[in-house]
Design an enzyme around this catalytic site. Sequence first.
Site, PDB file in Angstrom:
ATOM      1  N   HIS A  97       0.876  -1.191   0.065  1.00 27.35           N
ATOM      2  CA  HIS A  97       0.107   0.068   0.087  1.00 27.35           C
ATOM      3  C   HIS A  97       0.981   1.417   0.039  1.00 27.35           C
ATOM      4  CE1 HIS A  97       1.033  -0.827   4.210  1.00 27.35           C
ATOM      5  NE2 HIS A  97       0.628   0.862   4.505  1.00 27.35           N
ATOM      6  N   ARG A 269       4.473   6.714  13.567  1.00 28.98           N
ATOM      7  CA  ARG A 269       4.439   7.061  12.391  1.00 28.98           C
ATOM      8  C   ARG A 269       4.106   8.494  12.388  1.00 28.98           C
ATOM      9  NH1 ARG A 269       0.470   4.610   8.124  1.00 28.98           N
ATOM     10  NH2 ARG A 269      -0.643   6.152   9.119  1.00 28.98           N
TER      11      ARG A 269
END
Length: 278
Positions: A97, A269
């Site tokens: 992805h 992240r």
Amino acid sequence: MPLHIRPLTPALGAQVLDIDLRTPLSSSQHHALEQALLEHQVLFFRDQSLAPGDHARFAAHFGDLHVHPVYPHVPGLPEITVLDTQSLDTRDTATWHTDVTFLATPAMGAVLAARQLPPCGGDTLWASGIAAYGALSPQLRQLLDGLSATHDISKHFPQAIEGVITAQYMARLKAAQVQNPPVSHPVVRTHPVSGRKALFVNEGFTTRIDQLPVAESDALLRFLFAHATRPEFTLRWRWQTGDVAFWDNRATQHYAVDDYLPQRRVMHRAAILGDKPF
């Protein structure tokens, strides 16, 4: 001192040595990292000790930060997403992805830090959309250059997995689906800085090619998903605690290998907002 940058594969990837990401970047370091990212598409930094605030500050050198609509975040720092297998099923990341392509303006990049790792396993793979596009025949490149594809948040995130998905998760997911209806992006994206072309479809979010009948779209997407992740266009990073990865989300896709369960893996992240693909 000039940064020491060591390429890892011909297609993509480089390790950046002799830098402490906790300290503010000088203008020369900032420029060098931007140029290295354009050339290598994903950069790796070993032996960093980034606190969440440091993490957010480093990522913010390169643009405004995105707040993920589904995943949890560090308390008080919504820009730092927490990917923790103890509290959240992350099998949706165990597919190829490109981050948040369900947005009209997907992330330009992301910075991922390893907080806690299993004894072994849990590697991440990246693939270069630039290398994949360049390896296609001229005839197929000509066809793809005129096509767009639909990207849908509903394809990527798990709807219900017993014992893992919580009511809070489902509420966030349903709200995100309402706020982020399907969008279309070019099948081949032109990088806004380098001008290089890259495949911009991914198995995580791309549902169909808009201009083709369903059967033809499905067949072509199956080919492109497989082609884009051929070994010669990829690299595999074996994480160590304290590692940081910084990738160009406009030209790559990635896959988090979930071969370590039920061991725990915790990653943080920060995604950097981007622009509308063309």
